[in-house]
Design an enzyme around this catalytic site. Structure first.
Site, PDB file in Angstrom:
ATOM      1  N   SER A 186       0.785  -1.239   0.000  1.00 28.08           N
ATOM      2  CA  SER A 186       0.000   0.000   0.000  1.00 28.08           C
ATOM      3  C   SER A 186       0.814   1.285   0.000  1.00 28.08           C
ATOM      4  O   SER A 186       0.243   2.370   0.051  1.00 28.08           O
ATOM      5  CB  SER A 186      -0.951   0.002   1.199  1.00 28.08           C
ATOM      6  OG  SER A 186      -0.214  -0.084   2.395  1.00 28.08           O
ATOM      7  N   LEU A 237       2.915   4.406   1.359  1.00 26.50           N
ATOM      8  CA  LEU A 237       2.839   5.139   2.628  1.00 26.50           C
ATOM      9  C   LEU A 237       1.438   5.679   2.859  1.00 26.50           C
ATOM     10  O   LEU A 237       1.193   6.876   2.833  1.00 26.50           O
ATOM     11  CB  LEU A 237       3.843   6.301   2.639  1.00 26.50           C
ATOM     12  CG  LEU A 237       5.245   5.970   3.082  1.00 26.50           C
ATOM     13  CD1 LEU A 237       6.114   7.209   3.114  1.00 26.50           C
ATOM     14  CD2 LEU A 237       5.259   5.285   4.426  1.00 26.50           C
ATOM     15  N   HIS A 238       0.500   4.783   3.053  1.00 25.07           N
ATOM     16  CA  HIS A 238      -0.868   5.171   3.344  1.00 25.07           C
ATOM     17  C   HIS A 238      -1.181   4.780   4.782  1.00 25.07           C
ATOM     18  O   HIS A 238      -0.487   3.975   5.373  1.00 25.07           O
ATOM     19  CB  HIS A 238      -1.834   4.508   2.357  1.00 25.07           C
ATOM     20  CG  HIS A 238      -1.558   4.913   0.952  1.00 25.07           C
ATOM     21  ND1 HIS A 238      -1.913   6.145   0.459  1.00 25.07           N
ATOM     22  CD2 HIS A 238      -0.909   4.287  -0.049  1.00 25.07           C
ATOM     23  CE1 HIS A 238      -1.507   6.240  -0.800  1.00 25.07           C
ATOM     24  NE2 HIS A 238      -0.895   5.121  -1.134  1.00 25.07           N
ATOM     25  N   ALA A 239      -2.211   5.329   5.356  1.00 23.29           N
ATOM     26  CA  ALA A 239      -2.697   5.149   6.724  1.00 23.29           C
ATOM     27  C   ALA A 239      -1.796   4.351   7.677  1.00 23.29           C
ATOM     28  O   ALA A 239      -0.991   4.932   8.385  1.00 23.29           O
ATOM     29  CB  ALA A 239      -4.099   4.593   6.699  1.00 23.29           C
ATOM     30  N   PRO A 275       0.829   2.076   7.347  1.00 19.76           N
ATOM     31  CA  PRO A 275       2.281   2.158   7.194  1.00 19.76           C
ATOM     32  C   PRO A 275       2.835   3.550   7.522  1.00 19.76           C
ATOM     33  O   PRO A 275       3.901   3.671   8.125  1.00 19.76           O
ATOM     34  CB  PRO A 275       2.522   1.809   5.719  1.00 19.76           C
ATOM     35  CG  PRO A 275       1.316   1.060   5.299  1.00 19.76           C
ATOM     36  CD  PRO A 275       0.192   1.607   6.109  1.00 19.76           C
TER      37      PRO A 275
END
Length: 88
Positions: free
Chosen positions: A12, A14-16, A18
């Site tokens: 994913s 660098l979303h939510a 991570p």
């Protein structure tokens, strides 16, 4: 000041979740830490800043640290990114 370029290989980017793990790790260190993607650089201790980079899988970022404990901070952040940011 130390810096290293690293490629995100987790699903994913660098979303939510991570991004939260990365910001938490950066916050453990007393030095200043930044993340750069292209010509945009943000404070790695800011969740909004990190998420604003919209880093996706396979993209390259540069992590930079400056101050007390900079080498330990850089090492910890690069290891976290290379390990997949918590993804199994």
């Amino acid at each position: 000041m130390v810096e290293q370029t690293v490629t995100l290989n987790n699903r994913s980017g660098l979303h939510a979740r991570p991004a939260t793990l990365l910001v938490r790790e950066a916050g453990k260190h007393p030095c200043n830490v930044w993340i750069r993607k292209g010509d945009k650089e943000v404070d790695a201790k800011s969740i909004l800043g990190v998420m604003s980079l919209a880093v996706g899988r396979g993209e390259t970022i540069t992590v930079r640290a400056d101050g007390s404990g900079e080498e330990a901070a850089l090492k910890a952040l690069v290891e976290l990114i290379e390990s997949g940011l918590g993804e199994a």
